[in-house]
Design a protein around this motif. Structure first.
Motif, PDB file in Angstrom:
ATOM      1  N   TYR A 294       0.846  -1.183   0.000  1.00 14.01           N
ATOM      2  CA  TYR A 294       0.000   0.000   0.000  1.00 14.01           C
ATOM      3  C   TYR A 294       0.889   1.244   0.000  1.00 14.01           C
ATOM      4  N   THR A 295       0.408   2.279  -0.646  1.00 12.71           N
ATOM      5  CA  THR A 295       1.132   3.543  -0.679  1.00 12.71           C
ATOM      6  C   THR A 295       0.697   4.385   0.514  1.00 12.71           C
ATOM      7  N   ALA A 296       1.534   4.460   1.533  1.00 15.01           N
ATOM      8  CA  ALA A 296       1.226   5.234   2.746  1.00 15.01           C
ATOM      9  C   ALA A 296       2.498   5.355   3.566  1.00 15.01           C
ATOM     10  N   ARG A 297       2.558   6.385   4.366  1.00 18.95           N
ATOM     11  CA  ARG A 297       3.672   6.569   5.291  1.00 18.95           C
ATOM     12  C   ARG A 297       3.289   6.030   6.669  1.00 18.95           C
ATOM     13  N   ALA A 298       4.284   5.627   7.441  1.00 19.77           N
ATOM     14  CA  ALA A 298       4.022   5.144   8.800  1.00 19.77           C
ATOM     15  C   ALA A 298       5.288   5.276   9.635  1.00 19.77           C
ATOM     16  N   GLN A 299       5.157   5.925  10.798  1.00 21.34           N
ATOM     17  CA  GLN A 299       6.253   5.989  11.764  1.00 21.34           C
ATOM     18  C   GLN A 299       6.170   4.869  12.792  1.00 21.34           C
ATOM     19  N   SER A 300       4.979   4.259  12.931  1.00 21.30           N
ATOM     20  CA  SER A 300       4.785   3.191  13.904  1.00 21.30           C
ATOM     21  C   SER A 300       3.695   2.263  13.398  1.00 21.30           C
ATOM     22  N   LEU A 301       3.853   0.960  13.669  1.00 16.75           N
ATOM     23  CA  LEU A 301       2.886  -0.064  13.278  1.00 16.75           C
ATOM     24  C   LEU A 301       2.633  -0.991  14.448  1.00 16.75           C
ATOM     25  N   ASP A 302       1.406  -1.544  14.510  1.00 11.91           N
ATOM     26  CA  ASP A 302       1.110  -2.530  15.543  1.00 11.91           C
ATOM     27  C   ASP A 302      -0.114  -3.338  15.144  1.00 11.91           C
ATOM     28  N   PHE A 303      -0.052  -4.673  15.382  1.00 15.42           N
ATOM     29  CA  PHE A 303      -1.170  -5.570  15.156  1.00 15.42           C
ATOM     30  C   PHE A 303      -1.928  -5.774  16.466  1.00 15.42           C
ATOM     31  N   GLN A 305      -4.886  -8.055  18.791  1.00 10.25           N
ATOM     32  CA  GLN A 305      -5.093  -9.486  19.012  1.00 10.25           C
ATOM     33  C   GLN A 305      -6.035 -10.097  17.980  1.00 10.25           C
ATOM     34  N   LYS A 306      -6.926  -9.312  17.418  1.00 14.56           N
ATOM     35  CA  LYS A 306      -7.875  -9.810  16.417  1.00 14.56           C
ATOM     36  C   LYS A 306      -7.439  -9.492  14.999  1.00 14.56           C
ATOM     37  N   GLY A 307      -6.198  -9.009  14.817  1.00 12.63           N
ATOM     38  CA  GLY A 307      -5.654  -8.851  13.478  1.00 12.63           C
ATOM     39  C   GLY A 307      -5.785  -7.476  12.869  1.00 12.63           C
ATOM     40  N   LEU A 308      -6.259  -6.471  13.611  1.00 18.45           N
ATOM     41  CA  LEU A 308      -6.302  -5.114  13.073  1.00 18.45           C
ATOM     42  C   LEU A 308      -4.907  -4.520  13.075  1.00 18.45           C
ATOM     43  N   LEU A 309      -4.629  -3.662  12.115  1.00 13.03           N
ATOM     44  CA  LEU A 309      -3.312  -3.047  11.963  1.00 13.03           C
ATOM     45  C   LEU A 309      -3.438  -1.544  12.148  1.00 13.03           C
ATOM     46  N   ALA A 310      -2.662  -0.994  13.086  1.00 10.38           N
ATOM     47  CA  ALA A 310      -2.651   0.446  13.347  1.00 10.38           C
ATOM     48  C   ALA A 310      -1.364   1.045  12.803  1.00 10.38           C
ATOM     49  N   SER A 311      -1.476   2.201  12.186  1.00  7.65           N
ATOM     50  CA  SER A 311      -0.312   2.913  11.669  1.00  7.65           C
ATOM     51  C   SER A 311      -0.471   4.394  11.987  1.00  7.65           C
ATOM     52  N   SER A 312       0.659   5.061  12.175  1.00  4.06           N
ATOM     53  CA  SER A 312       0.648   6.489  12.496  1.00  4.06           C
ATOM     54  C   SER A 312       1.468   7.237  11.456  1.00  4.06           C
ATOM     55  N   ASN A 313       0.968   8.400  11.094  1.00  5.69           N
ATOM     56  CA  ASN A 313       1.649   9.255  10.128  1.00  5.69           C
ATOM     57  C   ASN A 313       1.418  10.694  10.535  1.00  5.69           C
ATOM     58  N   GLY A 314       2.426  11.332  11.126  1.00  3.22           N
ATOM     59  CA  GLY A 314       2.260  12.702  11.596  1.00  3.22           C
ATOM     60  C   GLY A 314       1.251  12.766  12.716  1.00  3.22           C
ATOM     61  N   SER A 315       0.147  13.467  12.533  1.00  3.09           N
ATOM     62  CA  SER A 315      -0.911  13.567  13.541  1.00  3.09           C
ATOM     63  C   SER A 315      -2.102  12.675  13.215  1.00  3.09           C
ATOM     64  N   VAL A 345       2.068   3.865  18.387  1.00  3.06           N
ATOM     65  CA  VAL A 345       0.707   3.348  18.570  1.00  3.06           C
ATOM     66  C   VAL A 345       0.826   1.912  19.067  1.00  3.06           C
ATOM     67  N   LEU A 346      -0.032   1.546  20.031  1.00  2.81           N
ATOM     68  CA  LEU A 346       0.037   0.217  20.635  1.00  2.81           C
ATOM     69  C   LEU A 346      -1.354  -0.179  21.099  1.00  2.81           C
ATOM     70  N   PHE A 347      -1.823  -1.353  20.674  1.00  7.27           N
ATOM     71  CA  PHE A 347      -3.126  -1.854  21.105  1.00  7.27           C
ATOM     72  C   PHE A 347      -3.026  -2.409  22.522  1.00  7.27           C
ATOM     73  N   ARG A 348      -4.076  -2.160  23.284  1.00 10.78           N
ATOM     74  CA  ARG A 348      -4.138  -2.696  24.653  1.00 10.78           C
ATOM     75  C   ARG A 348      -4.716  -4.102  24.615  1.00 10.78           C
ATOM     76  N   PRO A 349      -4.039  -5.101  25.205  1.00 16.90           N
ATOM     77  CA  PRO A 349      -4.542  -6.477  25.176  1.00 16.90           C
ATOM     78  C   PRO A 349      -5.877  -6.613  25.898  1.00 16.90           C
ATOM     79  N   TYR A 350      -6.770  -7.434  25.312  1.00 16.91           N
ATOM     80  CA  TYR A 350      -8.084  -7.773  25.876  1.00 16.91           C
ATOM     81  C   TYR A 350      -9.000  -6.568  26.047  1.00 16.91           C
ATOM     82  N   GLU A 351      -8.725  -5.489  25.339  1.00 14.01           N
ATOM     83  CA  GLU A 351      -9.592  -4.314  25.337  1.00 14.01           C
ATOM     84  C   GLU A 351      -9.634  -3.737  23.928  1.00 14.01           C
ATOM     85  N   ASP A 352     -10.753  -3.090  23.600  1.00 14.13           N
ATOM     86  CA  ASP A 352     -10.889  -2.440  22.290  1.00 14.13           C
ATOM     87  C   ASP A 352     -10.323  -1.027  22.375  1.00 14.13           C
TER      88      ASP A 352
END
Length: 510
Positions: A294-303, A305-315, A345-352
């Protein structure tokens, strides 16, 4: 009900009809019956207990889930969940990094300018905060919330939950990133000189110290499936390490620019990387191939527990969801106040919940469907008591795995290694065998015979015959190894020729 029973069963039943031993047949039949009863009981328990099912944002008509803002989601959720979305504005000590315990109850945040805060996220209480008056690069929990490590300006330090300094790890040097391997009780760090360190937190022993040889890096992540450390380097390279190998297990060219972020899925078979070439790539680690790009910038990535992917770019923080076949589409967006630069960015375990560490403090956003709704109290218990915590710590020490068990495929452990095919001997090995056979033949003593049959010429001729007899079986191997066989193979009609030589054959091969 049959589908649920099949889900809890242990595979296909053994074929007992071919067994001749009646005693063994009876024992196995009893075990198979017990497995069937336990699977049925587990299915009935699941039916009675009604475990929670994770839910996602469901759009209606032409709606898009990524257009839902946090202020529109909060009124629709329960009071307990609405309290979990908040902002902590700390403009003096930022930017901030964060870390959660494996059960998701406790959180530690570290400001770049020396602020450390330790919080109980279940009760929303601040347990302790203090200043180290030094630059803080990263924070990491150790075996539980009682101890945590902080990578400071010169060395990593270990503190307890009351803020008391316990130890200074001078062997690590100026560490930029920290990762803790909970099954092996190892603290891994990468310093400013590109040196990777492993230290056993149960004994204090330095397990390994390797130089990556690829320069300074602050991109480091551990694969939860096999405990292999992934490091992102300049020029788009990613290396995977284990404490018992001087060289990296895998070296991958992932991007055309330098790597900015790496993340591993919970199952360990998916990896996400982001580079300076403005690309986010999803990798299948079983084949080491790109699944999607995918064409996108990211300074941080995290999966999650259910497979969602978070990415951060600037604000901007973007959440991606797998729509099938590892095809990730935008699921949610959250834009911080203009000027806030998101660091982690970091997902909290066992919480949405997704935690966001930025230049002006810390924020928490609701991400429906990101956390595991049902937790196993024998693995991670967010409600654990002090007695349960102590018992779990002792059990972790008893079940501690050795560094030798870290490998790319942990399923190889406790299996029998297959026999290797016989390899052809090298030219030097065959020459050494020939020399040994010649020396052994020369040392053979020839019996002396009477009546003129022991002349020196005859004895020398017999020695030559012995030498030739010893060399003969090894000469053919020597010629094959050197590429000069005695007999040339005839090309028959059934021989398959290379494509470039087929036109020279008498009967052209189609």
């Amino acid at each position: 009900m049959e589908m649920k029973v099949a889900r809890f069963s242990r595979g296909k039943a053994a074929n007992l009809g071919d067994l001749r031993d009646k005693k063994l047949k009876g024992q196995l039949a009893g075990k198979e019956k017990l497995i069937g009863v336990s699977a049925k009981a587990a299915a009935q328990a699941e039916k009675w207990l009604l475990p929670s099912v994770g839910g996602y944002l469901e759009p209606e008509g032409l709606e898009k889930t990524y257009r839902f803002e946090q202020w529109s989601i909060l009124p629709k959720v329960d009071i307990g969940s609405s309290r979990k979305s908040f902002d902590m504005i700390l403009p003096v000590f930022g930017p901030y990094t964060l870390e959660y315990t494996p059960n998701g109850r406790y959180m530690i945040v570290g400001g770049r300018k020396g602020h450390i805060a330790f919080m109980d996220m279940l009760n929303m209480e601040l347990i302790n905060e203090f200043e180290v008056k030094e630059t803080v690069c990263d924070v990491a929990f150790l075996q539980n919330e009682q101890l945590f490590a902080v990578a400071q300006r010169k060395y990593p330090y270990i503190y307890n939950r009351h803020g008391t300094e316990i130890h200074c790890l001078k062997e690590h040097g100026k560490s930029l990133k920290l990762q803790f391997l909970d099954k092996h009780l190892l603290l891994a760090s990468i310093n400013s000189y590109g040196q990777l360190h492993y230290q056993d937190m149960s004994t204090g022993e330095m397990v390994a110290n390797y130089s990556t040889g690829l320069g300074r890096t602050d991109v480091m992540r551990v694969n939860p499936y096999n405990a292999v450390i992934g490091l992102g380097h300049a020029r788009g390279k990613l290396t995977m390490w284990k404490p018992t190998s001087v060289k990296p297990l895998v070296t991958m060219l992932c991007h055309k620019g330098s790597l900015t972020a790496v993340a591993f899925d919970r199952g360990g078979h998916l990896m996400a990387t982001a580079g300076g070439d403005q690309k986010i790539k999803i990798w299948d680690l079983r084949k080491f191939e790109v699944v999607h790009s995918y064409t996108a910038r990211a300074q941080s990535l995290d999966f999650s527990q259910k497979g969602l992917l978070a990415s951060s770019n600037g604000s901007l923080v973007e959440i991606y969801r797998d729509c099938g076949g590892q095809d990730y589409k935008i699921y949610m967006k959250h834009r911080m106040v203009k000027g806030y630069q998101v660091g982690k960015v970091l997902f909290r375990p066992y919480e949405d919940i997704c935690g966001i560490g930025h230049s002006m403090g810390f924020s928490s956003m609701l991400v429906p469907g990101s956390g595991e709704p049902n937790f196993d109290t024998f693995v991670d218990n967010p409600m654990e008591t002090e007695k349960q915590r102590r018992e779990k710590e002792v059990q972790a020490l008893l079940d501690k795995l050795q560094p030798e068990t870290i490998m790319l495929d942990p399923d190889v452990i406790a299996t029998v290694r297959q026999l290797k095919k016989k390899q052809k001997k090298t030219k030097k090995e065959i020459e050494g065998e020939i020399e040994g056979a010649v020396e052994a033949a020369k040392n053979i003593r020839v019996k002396k015979k009477t009546k003129g049959r022991s002349k020196p010429s005859r004895r020398a001729k017999k020695k030559e015959e012995e030498v030739l007899r010893a060399k003969r079986p090894l000469l053919d191997q020597h010629k094959e190894a050197s590429g000069h066989p005695d007999k040339k193979l005839r090309i028959g009609d059934d021989t398959e020729l290379p494509k470039a030589l087929q036109r020279f054959a008498k009967n052209r091969q189609s």
